[in-house]
Design an enzyme around this catalytic site. Structure first.
Site, short mmCIF file in Angstrom:
data_model
loop_
_atom_site.label_atom_id
_atom_site.label_comp_id
_atom_site.label_asym_id
_atom_site.label_seq_id
_atom_site.Cartn_x
_atom_site.Cartn_y
_atom_site.Cartn_z
N GLU A 68 0.83 -1.21 0.00
CA GLU A 68 0.00 0.00 0.00
C GLU A 68 0.87 1.26 0.00
OE1 GLU A 68 -0.14 -2.60 1.88
OE2 GLU A 68 -2.14 -3.06 2.63
N CYS A 91 -2.14 -3.07 7.17
CA CYS A 91 -1.68 -3.34 8.54
C CYS A 91 -1.94 -2.17 9.47
CB CYS A 91 -0.21 -3.73 8.55
SG CYS A 91 0.89 -2.40 8.08
N ARG A 200 7.85 -25.28 -8.85
CA ARG A 200 8.97 -25.09 -7.92
C ARG A 200 9.20 -23.61 -7.66
NH1 ARG A 200 13.25 -29.56 -10.35
NH2 ARG A 200 12.08 -31.38 -9.60
N THR A 212 14.50 -41.17 -2.71
CA THR A 212 14.40 -40.55 -4.05
C THR A 212 15.75 -39.96 -4.46
OG1 THR A 212 12.07 -40.08 -3.73
CG2 THR A 212 13.20 -38.73 -5.36
N ASP A 216 17.18 -41.61 -7.70
CA ASP A 216 17.04 -40.79 -8.91
C ASP A 216 18.17 -39.80 -9.11
OD1 ASP A 216 14.70 -42.13 -8.91
OD2 ASP A 216 13.38 -40.39 -8.73
N THR A 317 7.29 -41.40 1.07
CA THR A 317 7.15 -40.09 1.73
C THR A 317 5.77 -39.50 1.42
OG1 THR A 317 9.51 -39.81 1.39
CG2 THR A 317 8.31 -37.87 2.08
#
Ligand code: AOF
Ligand code: ZN
Length: 377
Positions: A68, A91, A200, A212, A216, A317
């Site tokens: 703002e 705020c 991501r 993983t 991988d 997981t």
């Protein structure tokens, strides 16, 4: 309350259009404002003057100045008598700068349209009170669902003390997420993989299980041109600190942090070796077998200020977080090809989405489909 409080202002279609623009503006800095939410604000001249936008603001990188203040600064004198659109209640607390609500009063704005109230205990309705007491017309709840979606991470951290959790899964047409004994297999095509990279960008942390990483050897960074720096923190859930120190993701640990969550059962030498590889290792409480409570993992991430987490696998997981009921959103990519009998079954397919979730959006990425589910309970 003083006598000049006005009746609640009604939200119009024009308001919704400007608020949609303010929400889009807020997304510019999503994930880049620390513990602050990325808020969007617009200052708009009244209808008689043709609804001209005279000020725009988005919470600055790092979280300050607030949206703002920047929008008012750009508008200058033109803010007097204008309508302000803010995706979050302005705020009312004195932080590093004076409160936004006071600045709006001082600027002489006529009306403030707000998408959602601020759950921060220092604000929580006080921003609206300041405005109303000054005789400013205030409308709340304009595109509230959309705004809450845009700042889901902030709302989760403030309201529940833990990050918002999105589970991403890529499932083959026959319900598999990979092939046994083989590292990474392509379930989806290049376009869908780029969409995942964009997800991501929109999260502050990516989380995977240690299995993983071992199988991988993923980088878990963003490789979209120009957005490489938006790679989130990479979190590895690794109770015994078994992640190989030669894993590829350590190569860029200096630029994009790697946070290993280990239990007290991990060997000290392994923890030290991971630290030497560039990881930050954080101990998380576990049971006597070294198993984590998923709730504790999210609590720890919340303590370090992580607002949003993209859980990218693997199957175990993902299952544990699903079973614990902590998943807030599911992004399910469904590929066109099949894996076959030696596949690793997905913990979840279109047919087995747990109750309590409903479809929020669908999309197509080349041959692949994306179905996004949101919690409705
Ligand atoms: C606004 N506009 O653009 C943002 C707000 O540490 P501080 O002083 O920056 O305050 C942080 C709190 O301010 C944060 O928890 C949230 O309640 C609010 N963020 N408020 O008026 C903004 N980013
Ligand atoms: Zn503010």
């Amino acid at each position: 309350m003083s006598g000049n409080v006005k009746a609640a202002s009604v939200v119009t279609d024009v308001d919704r259009r400007f608020m949609a623009a303010a929400i889009r503006l807020s997304l510019w800095h999503e994930g880049l404002t620390g513990e602050n939410p990325s808020v969007g604000a617009l200052v708009v001249r009244p209808p008689a003057e043709g609804f001209v936008i005279v000020g725009r603001g988005v919470t600055a990188l790092g979280g300050r100045p607030h949206a703002e203040l920047q929008a008012l600064h750009e508008a200058g004198e033109a803010a007097r008598g204008a309508t302000v659109y803010a995706t979050l209640e302005p705020c009312s607390h004195i932080g590093k700068a004076p409160p936004c609500a006071d600045a709006l009063v001082a600027a002489g704005v006529a009306r403030v349209v707000i998408a959602t109230l601020d759950p921060d205990r220092r604000v929580a309705g006080r921003g609206v009170s300041i405005l109303e007491r000054a005789g400013i017309e205030v409308a709340t709840g304009c595109l509230e669902d959309e705004a809450r979606r845009a700042m889901a991470g902030f709302l989760s951290l403030k309201g529940r003390g833990r990050p918002f959790l999105t589970l991403k899964l890529a499932v083959s047409a026959d319900g598999m997420i990979g092939r046994k004994g083989v590292g990474q297999v392509s379930i989806t095509g290049a376009i869908a993989r780029r969409a995942v990279q964009m997800m991501r960008v929109e999260h502050e942390a990516i989380m995977v299980g240690a299995g993983t990483v071992a199988e991988d050897d993923p980088l878990l960074t963003v490789r979209l041109e120009g957005l490489e720096k938006r790679s989130p923190t990479r979190v590895i859930v690794d109770p015994f600190a078994r992640t190989p120190t030669g894993a590829k993701l350590f190569r860029q640990a200096r630029d994009y942090p790697v946070l290993v969550l280990a239990s007290g059962k991990a060997q000290r030498s392994k923890v030290e070796a991971l630290r030497e590889s560039g990881a930050v290792v954080q101990t998380v409480a576990s049971d006597y077998r070294g198993r984590f409570d998923p709730r504790e993992i999210l609590r720890v991430l919340g303590v370090v200020g992580v607002k949003s987490v993209l859980l990218e696998g693997g199957a175990e997981t993902a299952s544990r977080f699903l079973d614990s009921g902590l998943v807030d959103r599911i992004a399910l990519f469904v590929g066109a090809s099949t894996v076959g009998d030696d596949g690793i079954p997905s913990p979840l397919t279109e047919a087995t989405v747990p109750p309590g979730f409903s479809v929020a959006a669908t999309g197509r990425y080349g041959e692949d489909r994306l179905i996004e589910y949101e919690r409705t309970d």
